[in-house]
Scaffold this motif. Sequence first.
Motif, mmCIF file in Angstrom:
data_model
loop_
_atom_site.group_PDB
_atom_site.id
_atom_site.type_symbol
_atom_site.label_atom_id
_atom_site.label_comp_id
_atom_site.label_asym_id
_atom_site.label_seq_id
_atom_site.Cartn_x
_atom_site.Cartn_y
_atom_site.Cartn_z
ATOM 1 N N LEU A 146 46.995 38.086 101.083
ATOM 2 C CA LEU A 146 47.079 39.047 102.087
ATOM 3 C C LEU A 146 47.032 38.737 103.239
ATOM 4 O O LEU A 146 47.917 38.990 104.274
ATOM 5 N N LEU A 150 50.791 39.237 104.581
ATOM 6 C CA LEU A 150 50.752 40.802 105.165
ATOM 7 C C LEU A 150 50.005 40.388 106.413
ATOM 8 O O LEU A 150 49.986 41.621 107.284
ATOM 9 N N ASP A 181 48.801 52.665 102.697
ATOM 10 C CA ASP A 181 50.261 51.997 102.694
ATOM 11 C C ASP A 181 50.095 50.470 102.644
ATOM 12 O O ASP A 181 50.711 50.081 102.144
ATOM 13 N N LEU A 182 48.696 49.936 103.190
ATOM 14 C CA LEU A 182 48.400 48.555 102.947
ATOM 15 C C LEU A 182 48.253 48.334 101.384
ATOM 16 O O LEU A 182 48.670 47.291 100.953
ATOM 17 N N HIS A 183 47.604 49.107 100.756
ATOM 18 C CA HIS A 183 47.329 48.972 99.296
ATOM 19 C C HIS A 183 48.511 48.932 98.374
ATOM 20 O O HIS A 183 48.734 47.924 97.498
ATOM 21 N N ALA A 184 49.645 49.581 98.790
ATOM 22 C CA ALA A 184 51.033 49.808 98.138
ATOM 23 C C ALA A 184 51.590 48.299 98.461
ATOM 24 O O ALA A 184 52.268 47.673 97.488
ATOM 25 N N GLN A 185 51.695 47.885 99.714
ATOM 26 C CA GLN A 185 52.305 46.514 100.132
ATOM 27 C C GLN A 185 51.561 45.244 99.474
ATOM 28 O O GLN A 185 52.302 44.330 98.855
ATOM 29 N N ALA A 186 50.218 45.539 99.381
ATOM 30 C CA ALA A 186 49.479 44.268 98.585
ATOM 31 C C ALA A 186 50.010 44.353 97.181
ATOM 32 O O ALA A 186 50.304 43.029 96.521
ATOM 33 N N ALA A 188 52.700 44.991 95.787
ATOM 34 C CA ALA A 188 53.982 44.837 95.698
ATOM 35 C C ALA A 188 54.413 43.384 95.888
ATOM 36 O O ALA A 188 55.291 42.795 95.758
ATOM 37 N N LEU A 189 53.428 42.535 96.274
ATOM 38 C CA LEU A 189 53.559 41.092 96.295
ATOM 39 C C LEU A 189 54.083 40.366 95.196
ATOM 40 O O LEU A 189 52.982 40.457 94.290
ATOM 41 N N TRP A 192 51.061 37.843 93.082
ATOM 42 C CA TRP A 192 49.702 38.527 92.750
ATOM 43 C C TRP A 192 49.083 37.692 91.528
ATOM 44 O O TRP A 192 49.791 37.353 90.609
#
Length: 290
Positions: A146, A150, A181-186, A188-189, A192
């Motif tokens: 992250l 991000l 919003d940040l949870h969804a971006q994380a 989607a990496l 992971w």
Amino acid sequence: MAQTWTCSGLRWSADGPVLVWGGGRLSALSWGKQVAFGVAEGGVRTCVGARGHACPVRAVVSGRSTGVRCEECARLDRAHSVAADTLADDPRPYRVYLAWFGPGMVKVGITAEERGPARLLEQGAVCFSWLGTGPLMAARRTEELLRAALRVPDRIPYGDKRAVRSGLSASPEERAAEVRDLHAQALALPAWPESLTPAPCHPVDHVDAFGLAELPPAVGEVTELIAGGAIRGGLLAAAGPDLHLETDSGVVVLDTRLMRGWELVAATDGAPALPIKEFKADVTTQDGLF
């Protein structure tokens, strides 16, 4: 001779913040409670030791230190810390979390699953959500992922948290939306870690737990305790290690980590006030006792 006490710091229980004293005595803190204490005349601040052991030389430490350890004890404490990456074989499961402290101020961190949300309360997280659970090194890799992908920090200075804590403009929905919003971006990496099980986003809000609703802005913060000095005020809020006290000069923030290592006594009338740093001025010393 005045009776003295030593403070082990602020802890968060299921019922709220609690001051812990030498010998294990607890003082529950509730909104409106008077917080008043002084520092013993002629006293010095000594190292609190490490890993449950007293400092062998009772070294004198700076009044402004929040670590309250001499160089050797600090080295020993960090050598057994998860934050130092020296416990790679720790078999316990760890959780990765996202913590919100103010608009645009979200960090990533990890904590042992067995500790529950205690770490978030200790850090003063206004809102948070779990991100995933797994082995320590997988949690560490997620934290690094992250940061790199991000640009999410793993640390936010306490001064920055304090600056935005009073009068938070964001609504509960806005706080939760930023975390979601940040949870969804994380999640989607693409990189992971396979051994980290993703957690659904369920934002938890601590505004009520901290007493931050309609909290008046603070005029300053205590920079250190001094021998013979004192402070008194009504408790308005508590977040992380900080107490927001309503004093005669306005709301003042006291970082309870500054209390450790001193011999404390009952506050007396006429004792000099503790040094205060005004949030838009240099450090000053009040003329009267708060």
